[in-house]
Write a protein that holds these residues in place. Structure first.
Motif, PDB file in Angstrom:
ATOM      1  N   SER A 152     -10.200  13.730  20.019  1.00 16.49           N
ATOM      2  CA  SER A 152      -8.951  14.490  19.982  1.00 16.49           C
ATOM      3  C   SER A 152      -8.438  14.682  21.399  1.00 16.49           C
ATOM      4  O   SER A 152      -9.081  15.369  22.200  1.00 16.49           O
ATOM      5  N   ALA A 153      -7.297  14.086  21.698  1.00 13.94           N
ATOM      6  CA  ALA A 153      -6.699  14.265  23.023  1.00 13.94           C
ATOM      7  C   ALA A 153      -6.303  15.722  23.239  1.00 13.94           C
ATOM      8  O   ALA A 153      -6.469  16.259  24.351  1.00 13.94           O
ATOM      9  N   ASP A 154      -5.803  16.378  22.214  1.00 12.30           N
ATOM     10  CA  ASP A 154      -5.406  17.781  22.351  1.00 12.30           C
ATOM     11  C   ASP A 154      -6.610  18.654  22.696  1.00 12.30           C
ATOM     12  O   ASP A 154      -6.520  19.567  23.533  1.00 12.30           O
ATOM     13  N   LYS A 155      -7.719  18.379  22.042  1.00 19.72           N
ATOM     14  CA  LYS A 155      -8.926  19.165  22.307  1.00 19.72           C
ATOM     15  C   LYS A 155      -9.421  18.932  23.735  1.00 19.72           C
ATOM     16  O   LYS A 155      -9.810  19.881  24.437  1.00 19.72           O
ATOM     17  N   LEU A 156      -9.383  17.696  24.183  1.00 18.68           N
ATOM     18  CA  LEU A 156      -9.807  17.400  25.548  1.00 18.68           C
ATOM     19  C   LEU A 156      -8.899  18.065  26.577  1.00 18.68           C
ATOM     20  O   LEU A 156      -9.365  18.559  27.604  1.00 18.68           O
ATOM     21  N   ARG A 157      -7.596  18.083  26.295  1.00 24.14           N
ATOM     22  CA  ARG A 157      -6.675  18.773  27.209  1.00 24.14           C
ATOM     23  C   ARG A 157      -7.031  20.260  27.295  1.00 24.14           C
ATOM     24  O   ARG A 157      -7.033  20.854  28.381  1.00 24.14           O
ATOM     25  N   ALA A 158      -7.302  20.857  26.163  1.00 22.92           N
ATOM     26  CA  ALA A 158      -7.645  22.283  26.143  1.00 22.92           C
ATOM     27  C   ALA A 158      -8.946  22.538  26.890  1.00 22.92           C
ATOM     28  O   ALA A 158      -9.054  23.486  27.690  1.00 22.92           O
ATOM     29  N   TRP A 159      -9.939  21.702  26.659  1.00 26.19           N
ATOM     30  CA  TRP A 159     -11.214  21.865  27.350  1.00 26.19           C
ATOM     31  C   TRP A 159     -11.065  21.642  28.856  1.00 26.19           C
ATOM     32  O   TRP A 159     -11.693  22.335  29.655  1.00 26.19           O
ATOM     33  N   GLN A 160     -10.227  20.676  29.222  1.00 22.80           N
ATOM     34  CA  GLN A 160     -10.013  20.436  30.645  1.00 22.80           C
ATOM     35  C   GLN A 160      -9.376  21.658  31.306  1.00 22.80           C
ATOM     36  O   GLN A 160      -9.732  22.040  32.428  1.00 22.80           O
TER      37      GLN A 160
END
Length: 377
Positions: A152-160
């Motif tokens: 999930s790109a959205d999840k990775l953005r949030a984690w970043q």
């Protein structure tokens, strides 16, 4: 500080008779050994030693009885202290496949640690490697299959965002739903490594075309390099600029396969990693990795079904083992210093003995490569 009379491993990745000057944690001079230097500060006599950059480990989980996934500053500090004692001066430890809220808390803690920690006599935390949860259930290794999820790109953005930009590397199985698009969207802000995967050659090539540029612990948790089905390893070989991690602990990969990997990928693309877990530096016994029980005896760490569960070998010992396996010392050092730094975009500051870079310097005995001193000042 002036370090003299040693053989210095230069940014050209060869040994030369040079002197190294440092001040306030920065390398200020790399000078011919015969140069006349008027210096009133601390002088280190490196006779009989190689003078080399501090090592960088971009894939390990823990050591000294602690794991990054504990999610505490105390665990990170203990890990960093042990790594420093082994000659590893910059670290990018790895998470496991865990619930989302646990991953978020680990990343939050790591980000806060980089703001508040004192790095004296400790390795510097320069990144985090997400080894899960975006992997293949068929090649999960020691990771919990039930917690694996689609990329999930959205999840990775949030984690970043939570980590403060600390995610430097993400292991991903490119055949999983959404993986290629995820790589395409985010490869400009973090690096992607193909691993824990059953992908074929064409899928791997597509993922590299989308922006991935690593493979995670070569040979392990991936299809074999077959003469009719070259798979991930063949795709990485065919794609310029792809880095290949390898565990040289004498357990995960045979001597012949290690030598073959270095021949295939050359000295610019190979990266030595330890993949160590919390039992590194500890006695035989029962430990854990990603919430699973691990039995350790000697240099082997296994789950109850015999699956290898990371290593118990620090990176410096992997370096020495690679040399014993026939990898020239200059190439092995490159794979444990500048290459891992290049692979996560940290080579402007770390990874070589060069003017302006951080003064992370080791003295290794020229006979047996034992660690004589670590300097970061």
């Amino acid at each position: 500080m002036l370090i003299k009379n040693g053989l210095v491993f230069t940014e050209k990745c060869r040994f030369e008779h040079l002197s190294v000057l440092t001040e306030d944690g920065v390398i200020t001079g790399v000078l011919p050994a015969y140069a006349m230097i008027k210096y009133g500060g601390e002088v280190v006599d490196a006779s009989g030693c190689y003078v080399v950059p501090g090592l960088t480990d971009i894939h390990f989980h823990g050591c000294a009885g602690h794991d990054l996934c504990e999610g505490t500053a105390e665990a990170i500090s203990s890990i960093a202290e042990f790594e420093y004692s082994q000659g590893v001066t910059t670290i990018c430890p790895a998470t496991m496949t865990l619930p989302d809220e646990d991953i978020a808390e680990i990343l939050r803690t790591a980000g806060e640690y980089t703001k508040n920690s004192a790095d004296k006599d400790r390795a510097k935390l320069i990144g985090v490697h997400l080894e899960g949860p975006f992997i293949s259930p068929e090649k999960c290794g020691a990771q919990k299959k039930e917690l694996i999820q689609p990329p999930s790109a959205d999840k990775l953005r949030a984690w970043q965002s939570i980590s403060g930009g600390l995610i430097k590397l993400v292991t991903i199985a490119p055949e999983t739903d959404g993986a290629i698009e995820c790589i395409r969207q985010l490869s400009g802000s973090m690096r992607f490594s193909l691993g824990h995967t059953s992908c074929d050659y064409d899928t791997a090539v597509e993922a590299f075309g989308a922006g991935a540029d690593h493979i995670t612990h070569m040979y392990n948790a991936m299809p074999p390099f077959n003469h009719r089905a070259p798979s991930l390893i063949g795709a990485a070989f065919d794609t310029a600029g792809v880095f290949a991690e390898i565990i040289c602990d004498g357990v995960h990969v045979s001597e012949t396969a290690v030598r073959a990997a270095f021949r295939l990928f050359g000295d610019d693309r190979m990266i030595l990693i330890s993949d160590s877990m919390e039992a590194a530096g500890m006695p035989d016994g029962e430990y854990q990795l990603g919430g699973q029980r691990v039995s350790v005896k000697g240099n082997r760490a296994v789950l109850s079904d015999g699956t290898l569960a990371g290593s118990v070998t620090p990176l410096a010992d992997c370096l020495r083992t690679a040399v014993k396996m026939g990898i020239p010392i200059e190439i092995a050092l490159k794979a444990a210093t500048i290459n891992p730094c290049r692979s996560i975009g940290e080579d402007k500051k770390y990874g070589s003995i060069s003017v302006g870079k951080a003064a992370h310097i080791l003295l290794l005995d020229r006979e047996d490569l034992s660690l004589k001193a670590v300097y970061t000042r």
